[in-house]
Design a protein around this motif. Structure first.
Motif, PDB file in Angstrom:
ATOM      1  N   GLN A  84     -20.566  -8.615  20.757  1.00  0.00           N
ATOM      2  CA  GLN A  84     -19.361  -9.386  20.622  1.00  0.00           C
ATOM      3  C   GLN A  84     -17.675  -8.609  21.108  1.00  0.00           C
ATOM      4  N   PRO A  85     -17.592  -8.149  20.191  1.00  0.00           N
ATOM      5  CA  PRO A  85     -16.444  -7.489  20.696  1.00  0.00           C
ATOM      6  C   PRO A  85     -16.118  -6.164  21.116  1.00  0.00           C
ATOM      7  N   LEU A  86     -17.423  -5.927  21.555  1.00  0.00           N
ATOM      8  CA  LEU A  86     -17.855  -5.229  23.592  1.00  0.00           C
ATOM      9  C   LEU A  86     -17.384  -6.181  24.561  1.00  0.00           C
TER      10      LEU A  86
ATOM     11  N   ASP B 206     -10.282  -8.333  27.677  1.00  0.00           N
ATOM     12  CA  ASP B 206      -8.918  -8.084  26.960  1.00  0.00           C
ATOM     13  C   ASP B 206      -8.554  -7.277  28.210  1.00  0.00           C
ATOM     14  N   GLN B 207      -9.780  -5.958  29.044  1.00  0.00           N
ATOM     15  CA  GLN B 207      -8.945  -4.891  29.635  1.00  0.00           C
ATOM     16  C   GLN B 207      -9.139  -6.137  31.265  1.00  0.00           C
ATOM     17  N   LEU B 208      -9.836  -6.809  31.154  1.00  0.00           N
ATOM     18  CA  LEU B 208      -9.830  -7.492  32.818  1.00  0.00           C
ATOM     19  C   LEU B 208      -8.077  -7.936  33.233  1.00  0.00           C
ATOM     20  N   GLU B 209      -7.143  -8.479  32.344  1.00  0.00           N
ATOM     21  CA  GLU B 209      -5.646  -8.553  32.771  1.00  0.00           C
ATOM     22  C   GLU B 209      -4.773  -6.570  32.633  1.00  0.00           C
ATOM     23  N   GLY B 210      -5.656  -5.406  32.411  1.00  0.00           N
ATOM     24  CA  GLY B 210      -4.796  -4.553  32.386  1.00  0.00           C
ATOM     25  C   GLY B 210      -5.125  -4.007  33.598  1.00  0.00           C
ATOM     26  N   ASP B 211      -3.850  -3.123  33.612  1.00  0.00           N
ATOM     27  CA  ASP B 211      -4.048  -2.023  34.790  1.00  0.00           C
ATOM     28  C   ASP B 211      -4.809  -1.606  35.058  1.00  0.00           C
ATOM     29  N   ASP B 212      -5.452  -0.939  34.360  1.00  0.00           N
ATOM     30  CA  ASP B 212      -7.157   0.290  34.467  1.00  0.00           C
ATOM     31  C   ASP B 212      -8.516  -1.070  34.687  1.00  0.00           C
ATOM     32  N   ALA B 213      -7.895  -1.730  35.161  1.00  0.00           N
ATOM     33  CA  ALA B 213      -8.971  -2.769  34.735  1.00  0.00           C
ATOM     34  C   ALA B 213     -10.596  -2.012  35.707  1.00  0.00           C
TER      35      ALA B 213
END
Length: 117
Positions: A18-20, A26-33
């Protein structure tokens, strides 16, 4: 003995998914996705179909390819729709990975069908 001989063929799965999955979402929205998501997929159990579906339709074909490669490593019929999304990608690299994932699912189904119980 070479170090690569000691490394497992597959990364171990995270026991607390679940946390993973939340972190990956959350990372899908980031520049480093495109750097983070492929690394996280190695530890995912590929059960969060909503998250995998979101990744499979990302405009960034590298993320789509990463999902398809994860499915290819651990094929399962429940991932067929995700693999089909990957195979339909506009970019040949991602689409080819999606087709390989579908082939792996087919091969896994055949193997399961003929395996003794």
């Amino acid at each position: 003995m070479h170090l690569e001989n000691l490394h497992p063929a597959y990364s171990p799965l995270e026991s607390n998914q679940q946390p993973l999955n939340a972190f990956a979402s959350d990372q899908l929205e980031g520049d480093d996705a495109d750097a983070v998501i492929p690394a996280l997929l190695h530890s995912m159990n590929l059960q969060d179909l909503e998250l995998l579906g979101r990744i499979a339709i990302e405009p960034n074909f590298l993320l789509v390819e990463a999902v398809a490669e994860a499915i290819q490593r651990r094929p399962s019929n429940h991932l067929r729709a995700i693999a089909e999304l990957c195979a339909a990608n506009w970019h040949a690299q991602a689409a080819n990975a999606g087709r390989r994932a579908l082939a792996a699912i087919e091969a896994d189904g055949i193997k399961s069908e003929f395996s003794p119980v």
